[in-house]
Design a protein around this motif. Structure first.
Motif, PDB file in Angstrom:
ATOM      1  N   PHE A  12       0.652  -1.334  -0.232  1.00  0.00           N
ATOM      2  CA  PHE A  12      -0.302  -0.025  -0.157  1.00  0.00           C
ATOM      3  C   PHE A  12       1.028   1.306   0.098  1.00  0.00           C
ATOM      4  CE2 PHE A  12      -3.032  -2.856   1.762  1.00  0.00           C
ATOM      5  CZ  PHE A  12      -3.643  -3.099   0.824  1.00  0.00           C
ATOM      6  N   LEU A  27     -10.529  -2.189   9.324  1.00  0.00           N
ATOM      7  CA  LEU A  27      -9.965  -0.574   9.658  1.00  0.00           C
ATOM      8  C   LEU A  27      -9.016  -0.779   8.136  1.00  0.00           C
ATOM      9  CD1 LEU A  27      -7.792  -0.561  13.240  1.00  0.00           C
ATOM     10  CD2 LEU A  27      -9.304   1.498  11.596  1.00  0.00           C
ATOM     11  N   ALA A  28      -8.760  -1.847   8.142  1.00  0.00           N
ATOM     12  CA  ALA A  28      -8.446  -1.885   6.710  1.00  0.00           C
ATOM     13  C   ALA A  28      -9.238  -1.896   5.405  1.00  0.00           C
ATOM     14  CB  ALA A  28      -6.756  -3.398   5.957  1.00  0.00           C
ATOM     15  N   LYS A  67     -12.031  -0.617   4.372  1.00  0.00           N
ATOM     16  CA  LYS A  67     -12.799   0.795   4.111  1.00  0.00           C
ATOM     17  C   LYS A  67     -12.398   0.715   3.279  1.00  0.00           C
ATOM     18  CE  LYS A  67     -14.896   1.963   8.549  1.00  0.00           C
ATOM     19  NZ  LYS A  67     -14.373   2.815   9.723  1.00  0.00           N
ATOM     20  N   LYS A  68     -13.238   1.210   2.047  1.00  0.00           N
ATOM     21  CA  LYS A  68     -12.860   1.667   0.847  1.00  0.00           C
ATOM     22  C   LYS A  68     -11.599   1.105  -0.164  1.00  0.00           C
ATOM     23  CE  LYS A  68     -14.150   6.720   2.552  1.00  0.00           C
ATOM     24  NZ  LYS A  68     -13.435   7.372   2.905  1.00  0.00           N
ATOM     25  N   MET A  69     -11.287   0.283  -0.037  1.00  0.00           N
ATOM     26  CA  MET A  69     -10.575  -0.502  -0.861  1.00  0.00           C
ATOM     27  C   MET A  69     -10.481  -0.351  -2.255  1.00  0.00           C
ATOM     28  SD  MET A  69      -8.399  -1.860   0.718  1.00  0.00           S
ATOM     29  CE  MET A  69      -7.511  -2.768   1.402  1.00  0.00           C
ATOM     30  N   LEU A  96      -4.480   4.760  -3.732  1.00  0.00           N
ATOM     31  CA  LEU A  96      -4.222   5.091  -2.150  1.00  0.00           C
ATOM     32  C   LEU A  96      -3.194   6.208  -2.897  1.00  0.00           C
ATOM     33  CD1 LEU A  96      -3.530   1.962   0.146  1.00  0.00           C
ATOM     34  CD2 LEU A  96      -4.441   4.164   0.563  1.00  0.00           C
TER      35      LEU A  96
END
Lengths: 100, 187
Positions: free
Chosen positions: B75, B161-162, B164-166, B170
């Motif tokens: 990421f 946490l990780a 969301k909105k994948m 990024l």
């Protein structure tokens, strides 16, 4: 012959390496690496004391430390991803939003 | 004899690798040396007769945690060197060494008081894994279950946490997205 002191000294050296890393690092991912170094140093000390005192309690503590490290990494990396989405960097100086 | 050689080899290599982890500017170098240092630490556990702990160290640290770190590094931009503003590093070194010394003295003092009795002594006749299993599932059953719940909570927290909105990118520059879109259009 290697005694308990040898292991404790190695563990102390590794712990201070991790502590220096925590103090001087400004990147959050590198800060996590330094924490892992510190946890591993403590595990060596526990295993050595467990061996030299013929007691299993040290190994039990080391197991629980490993479990705590695993959950710390899972939650911490989730927070890191959220922070990176929000700020675009993992630098602690960029993330300091509270002026105190 | 072999134990002595192994101990000094492992300790020198571990200290060197962890120094690279702490000092390196490149995330990839830091992560690789951290993984190698953890493998060598499991060597310490095998020397000390804690076979099961060594195997758990290999599986959990080198296997799971380093895999998690390398997934997370996808990421972030890992190829770029990290620029850090290090102010007053001599003071930090002095403080780190001093507080580590204080910690070591603090924890080493009770050990040499000769009053320690083995709470759960090891049995030479049965293996380390069986010994650990017996103590873990009788004396440490409640902490074991609490640790299991803690791992479950950590897993749920990590996913939420990780996760969301994948679908969003990024990276800051959108040129990579445009490139993907143009290649899609060309097809």
């Amino acid at each position: 012959m290697i005694g308990l002191e040898h292991y404790l000294i190695v563990s102390a050296i590794l712990f201070s390496i991790g502590l220096v890393g925590v103090l001087r690092r400004r990147n959050l991912l590198m800060l996590f690496f330094a924490t892992e170094v510190m946890l591993n140093a403590v595990n060596i000390a526990f295993a050595a004391i467990s061996h030299y005192y013929n007691d299993l309690t040290g190994q039990m503590f080391a197991f629980f430390i490993i479990a705590i490290a695993a959950s710390e990494v899972a939650v911490g990396l989730g927070i890191l991803i959220v922070l990176y989405k929000k700020y675009g960097s993992l630098d602690l100086d960029d993330l300091a939003s509270m002026k105190g | 004899m072999y134990e002595t050689i192994a101990f000094y080899l492992f300790s020198a290599l571990t200290i060197g690798l962890f120094l690279i982890t702490v000092m390196s500017k490149n995330v990839l170098y830091a992560m690789t040396s951290l993984a190698a240092g953890m493998v060598l630490i499991s060597g310490f556990f095998f020397i000390l007769g804690a076979d099961f702990l060594g195997v758990v160290q290999l599986i959990v640290y080198v296997g799971a945690i380093m895999a998690l770190y390398s997934f997370a590094m996808m990421f972030f931009d890992a190829t770029r060197d990290i620029k850090e503003r290090n102010t007053n590093s001599a003071l930090v070194f002095a403080l780190g060494g001093l507080s580590a010394l204080v910690l070591v003295l603090m924890f080493a003092a009770p050990i040499y008081s000769e009053n320690i009795k083995a709470l759960y002594p090891m049995h030479e006749s049965i293996g380390n894994a069986q010994d650990v299993g017996i103590v873990l599932f009788t004396k440490y059953l409640v902490p074991f279950e609490v640790a299991a719940v803690m791992l479950l909570v950590a897993m749920i927290a990590g996913i939420i946490l990780a996760g969301k909105k994948m679908d969003q990118s990024l990276t800051e520059d959108l040129s990579a997205d445009d490139e993907i879109l143009t290649t899609k259009d060309a097809k």
